[in-house]
Scaffold this motif. Sequence first.
Motif, PDB file in Angstrom:
ATOM      1  N   LEU A 178       0.835  -1.192   0.000  1.00 61.43           N
ATOM      2  CA  LEU A 178       0.000   0.000   0.000  1.00 61.43           C
ATOM      3  C   LEU A 178       0.869   1.241   0.000  1.00 61.43           C
ATOM      4  CD1 LEU A 178      -2.536  -1.066   2.755  1.00 61.43           C
ATOM      5  CD2 LEU A 178      -2.885  -1.168   0.294  1.00 61.43           C
ATOM      6  N   LYS A 179       0.343   2.328  -0.497  1.00 61.33           N
ATOM      7  CA  LYS A 179       1.073   3.582  -0.373  1.00 61.33           C
ATOM      8  C   LYS A 179       1.094   3.985   1.090  1.00 61.33           C
ATOM      9  CE  LYS A 179      -2.444   7.180  -1.008  1.00 61.33           C
ATOM     10  NZ  LYS A 179      -2.026   8.043   0.086  1.00 61.33           N
ATOM     11  N   ALA A 180       2.151   4.634   1.486  1.00 59.14           N
ATOM     12  CA  ALA A 180       2.291   5.017   2.897  1.00 59.14           C
ATOM     13  C   ALA A 180       1.416   6.227   3.160  1.00 59.14           C
ATOM     14  CB  ALA A 180       3.744   5.324   3.218  1.00 59.14           C
ATOM     15  N   GLY A 181       0.229   6.006   3.701  1.00 58.40           N
ATOM     16  CA  GLY A 181      -0.685   7.101   3.984  1.00 58.40           C
ATOM     17  C   GLY A 181      -0.702   7.430   5.455  1.00 58.40           C
ATOM     18  N   LEU A 182      -1.626   8.298   5.854  1.00 58.57           N
ATOM     19  CA  LEU A 182      -1.671   8.727   7.244  1.00 58.57           C
ATOM     20  C   LEU A 182      -3.051   8.561   7.870  1.00 58.57           C
ATOM     21  CD1 LEU A 182       0.011   9.887   9.521  1.00 58.57           C
ATOM     22  CD2 LEU A 182      -0.585  12.183   8.732  1.00 58.57           C
ATOM     23  N   ARG A 183      -4.113   8.965   7.173  1.00 62.44           N
ATOM     24  CA  ARG A 183      -5.432   8.972   7.807  1.00 62.44           C
ATOM     25  C   ARG A 183      -6.530   8.502   6.856  1.00 62.44           C
ATOM     26  NH1 ARG A 183      -3.080  13.998   9.234  1.00 62.44           N
ATOM     27  NH2 ARG A 183      -2.595  14.145  11.460  1.00 62.44           N
ATOM     28  N   THR A 184      -7.574   7.940   7.455  1.00 60.84           N
ATOM     29  CA  THR A 184      -8.781   7.615   6.712  1.00 60.84           C
ATOM     30  C   THR A 184      -9.971   7.892   7.623  1.00 60.84           C
ATOM     31  OG1 THR A 184      -9.720   5.987   5.182  1.00 60.84           O
ATOM     32  CG2 THR A 184      -9.047   5.180   7.350  1.00 60.84           C
ATOM     33  N   TRP A 185     -11.176   7.967   7.024  1.00 61.94           N
ATOM     34  CA  TRP A 185     -12.374   8.351   7.774  1.00 61.94           C
ATOM     35  C   TRP A 185     -13.475   7.320   7.552  1.00 61.94           C
ATOM     36  CZ3 TRP A 185      -8.673  11.350   5.963  1.00 61.94           C
ATOM     37  CH2 TRP A 185      -8.152  12.333   6.821  1.00 61.94           C
ATOM     38  N   LEU A 186     -14.089   6.907   8.660  1.00 59.96           N
ATOM     39  CA  LEU A 186     -15.141   5.905   8.641  1.00 59.96           C
ATOM     40  C   LEU A 186     -16.469   6.549   8.985  1.00 59.96           C
ATOM     41  CD1 LEU A 186     -16.239   2.920   8.726  1.00 59.96           C
ATOM     42  CD2 LEU A 186     -15.610   2.928  11.156  1.00 59.96           C
ATOM     43  N   ALA A 187     -17.455   6.354   8.121  1.00 56.99           N
ATOM     44  CA  ALA A 187     -18.825   6.804   8.393  1.00 56.99           C
ATOM     45  C   ALA A 187     -19.711   5.581   8.589  1.00 56.99           C
ATOM     46  CB  ALA A 187     -19.351   7.654   7.245  1.00 56.99           C
ATOM     47  N   VAL A 188     -20.652   5.687   9.511  1.00 57.83           N
ATOM     48  CA  VAL A 188     -21.606   4.619   9.815  1.00 57.83           C
ATOM     49  C   VAL A 188     -23.009   5.216   9.701  1.00 57.83           C
ATOM     50  CG1 VAL A 188     -22.281   2.847  11.467  1.00 57.83           C
ATOM     51  CG2 VAL A 188     -19.921   3.679  11.442  1.00 57.83           C
ATOM     52  N   ALA A 189     -23.925   4.476   9.115  1.00 65.46           N
ATOM     53  CA  ALA A 189     -25.294   4.978   8.947  1.00 65.46           C
ATOM     54  C   ALA A 189     -25.861   5.442  10.287  1.00 65.46           C
ATOM     55  CB  ALA A 189     -26.179   3.886   8.346  1.00 65.46           C
ATOM     56  N   GLY A 190     -26.379   6.650  10.310  1.00 60.80           N
ATOM     57  CA  GLY A 190     -26.897   7.254  11.529  1.00 60.80           C
ATOM     58  C   GLY A 190     -25.900   8.129  12.249  1.00 60.80           C
ATOM     59  N   GLY A 191     -24.616   7.957  11.945  1.00 62.83           N
ATOM     60  CA  GLY A 191     -23.578   8.764  12.580  1.00 62.83           C
ATOM     61  C   GLY A 191     -23.253   8.282  13.989  1.00 62.83           C
ATOM     62  N   ILE A 192     -22.086   8.661  14.486  1.00 61.94           N
ATOM     63  CA  ILE A 192     -21.695   8.336  15.854  1.00 61.94           C
ATOM     64  C   ILE A 192     -22.463   9.248  16.797  1.00 61.94           C
ATOM     65  CG2 ILE A 192     -19.781   8.131  17.470  1.00 61.94           C
ATOM     66  CD1 ILE A 192     -19.611   6.223  15.081  1.00 61.94           C
ATOM     67  N   ASP A 193     -23.170   8.652  17.758  1.00 63.47           N
ATOM     68  CA  ASP A 193     -24.054   9.417  18.646  1.00 63.47           C
ATOM     69  C   ASP A 193     -23.343   9.733  19.960  1.00 63.47           C
ATOM     70  OD1 ASP A 193     -26.305  10.677  19.615  1.00 63.47           O
ATOM     71  OD2 ASP A 193     -27.193   8.830  20.384  1.00 63.47           O
ATOM     72  N   VAL A 194     -22.673  10.876  19.993  1.00 62.40           N
ATOM     73  CA  VAL A 194     -22.057  11.395  21.218  1.00 62.40           C
ATOM     74  C   VAL A 194     -22.651  12.781  21.461  1.00 62.40           C
ATOM     75  CG1 VAL A 194     -19.911  10.083  20.989  1.00 62.40           C
ATOM     76  CG2 VAL A 194     -20.110  12.333  19.895  1.00 62.40           C
ATOM     77  N   PRO A 195     -22.522  13.333  22.671  1.00 59.63           N
ATOM     78  CA  PRO A 195     -23.135  14.635  22.964  1.00 59.63           C
ATOM     79  C   PRO A 195     -22.630  15.751  22.050  1.00 59.63           C
ATOM     80  CG  PRO A 195     -22.493  13.540  24.993  1.00 59.63           C
ATOM     81  CD  PRO A 195     -21.916  12.734  23.878  1.00 59.63           C
ATOM     82  N   VAL A 196     -23.540  16.656  21.723  1.00 64.04           N
ATOM     83  CA  VAL A 196     -23.185  17.854  20.956  1.00 64.04           C
ATOM     84  C   VAL A 196     -22.705  18.924  21.936  1.00 64.04           C
ATOM     85  CG1 VAL A 196     -24.031  19.676  19.450  1.00 64.04           C
ATOM     86  CG2 VAL A 196     -24.837  17.323  19.138  1.00 64.04           C
ATOM     87  N   ILE A 197     -21.487  19.415  21.745  1.00 63.42           N
ATOM     88  CA  ILE A 197     -20.927  20.464  22.596  1.00 63.42           C
ATOM     89  C   ILE A 197     -20.512  21.638  21.711  1.00 63.42           C
ATOM     90  CG2 ILE A 197     -19.086  21.073  24.217  1.00 63.42           C
ATOM     91  CD1 ILE A 197     -19.001  18.181  25.105  1.00 63.42           C
ATOM     92  N   LEU A 198     -21.064  22.810  21.980  1.00 68.82           N
ATOM     93  CA  LEU A 198     -20.805  23.997  21.157  1.00 68.82           C
ATOM     94  C   LEU A 198     -21.066  23.711  19.684  1.00 68.82           C
ATOM     95  CD1 LEU A 198     -17.574  25.401  22.872  1.00 68.82           C
ATOM     96  CD2 LEU A 198     -19.933  26.202  23.151  1.00 68.82           C
ATOM     97  N   GLY A 199     -22.150  23.001  19.436  1.00 72.27           N
ATOM     98  CA  GLY A 199     -22.596  22.780  18.063  1.00 72.27           C
ATOM     99  C   GLY A 199     -21.882  21.683  17.309  1.00 72.27           C
ATOM    100  N   SER A 200     -21.078  20.866  17.983  1.00 75.33           N
ATOM    101  CA  SER A 200     -20.312  19.842  17.283  1.00 75.33           C
ATOM    102  C   SER A 200     -20.123  18.614  18.157  1.00 75.33           C
ATOM    103  CB  SER A 200     -18.945  20.398  16.874  1.00 75.33           C
ATOM    104  OG  SER A 200     -18.100  19.389  16.357  1.00 75.33           O
ATOM    105  N   ARG A 201     -19.970  17.455  17.498  1.00 76.76           N
ATOM    106  CA  ARG A 201     -19.627  16.212  18.185  1.00 76.76           C
ATOM    107  C   ARG A 201     -18.132  15.914  18.099  1.00 76.76           C
ATOM    108  NH1 ARG A 201     -24.942  15.048  16.280  1.00 76.76           N
ATOM    109  NH2 ARG A 201     -26.241  14.107  17.922  1.00 76.76           N
TER     110      ARG A 201
END
Length: 347
Positions: free
Chosen positions: A115-138
């Motif tokens: 694989l190419k030497a990368g650094l980051r990737t992002w995982l999305a799950v249907a419905g989103g991760i449900d953590v508290p909203v603080i100052l308009g963001s999770r």
Amino acid sequence: MAASAGLTVLRPGMLASVQDLGRPGHRQLGICPGGALDTLALTLANRLVGNPDGAAGLELTMGSCEIRFETATRIAIAGDDFGAALDGVALWPCWSVPVAAGQVLKLAGANRSTLKAGLRTWLAVAGGIDVPVILGSRSTDLKAGFGGHQGRALKKGDRLMLGAPLLDAQRLSRRPFGVRGPDASPDGDDRATVLRVMAGPEFEQFTIASREALWRGPWRITPQSNRMGSRLEGFELKTRRAADMLSSGVIPGTIQVPPSGQPIILMGDAQTTGGYPRIGVVIRADLWKLAQAPLNGRLRLQQVESAAALAAWDERQRYLAQVAQGLVSAGWMAPAQNLAEGEHDAD
């Protein structure tokens, strides 16, 4: 429909955290916008699982992680390719796949020779991760210790809840499909990632040799880099005369030059003000490339003017619009479902 049991972190890898599109509008309080360092990747992954663009997902650093899903759902990954596999079946970047309860997602480490030497990737799950909203963001503010899951990076054994998916059961279980992702491949013989940069407020204060060296490069991304900033190594940049400088506002993409002469490109978790001269700023349309550029990787900085920066942003928005149009045509997303990135520009 209430939140449901979602996923368990079996192995978090080097750094995993809950992130959405960020927490804008609080710079006057010294609170950085934070959020996913690659908003393009998170937006794509969210659209592929039927979420609004701003739903919270997971930012995974250098792979080497394992996640078990405790409920049937749908997932998508966008960003660097860490050889993701769901119960041993390959999962390609920018593909949307159904998941059964009990299945395990594994990401290989960044040092895999295939694989190419990368650094980051992002995982999305249907419905989103449900953590508290603080100052308009999770999003997790790792520096300040709030937001996300208990204000910290994820650990082995953490369990995260999921929000109610917008997809019905039929679409949640639909067969896998994918879209064309953006190309982050390095350019040229030296395999350098090219970032477009505008001259900063203190650009003219640097020596002619330093100004020329900024564009000539290449620069190396040092292992001391993190979510606050990418530290570069290369030609020593010098100002024409030593002078104290009042602290001024900075934003992600700002290139500061400390007394060492080695520039730092500020990232999403950087401070809101700084007292080092700002020789340049990476255009917003290219910040996603920096978020994925590997440690010890090479960078080349290409000077552009404001017109080119605006054109690049328009091109990025057209790409996202084309993706949305394709998903609407396929009956995957309602025409007005997505939350446009532009609504997060208040900062």
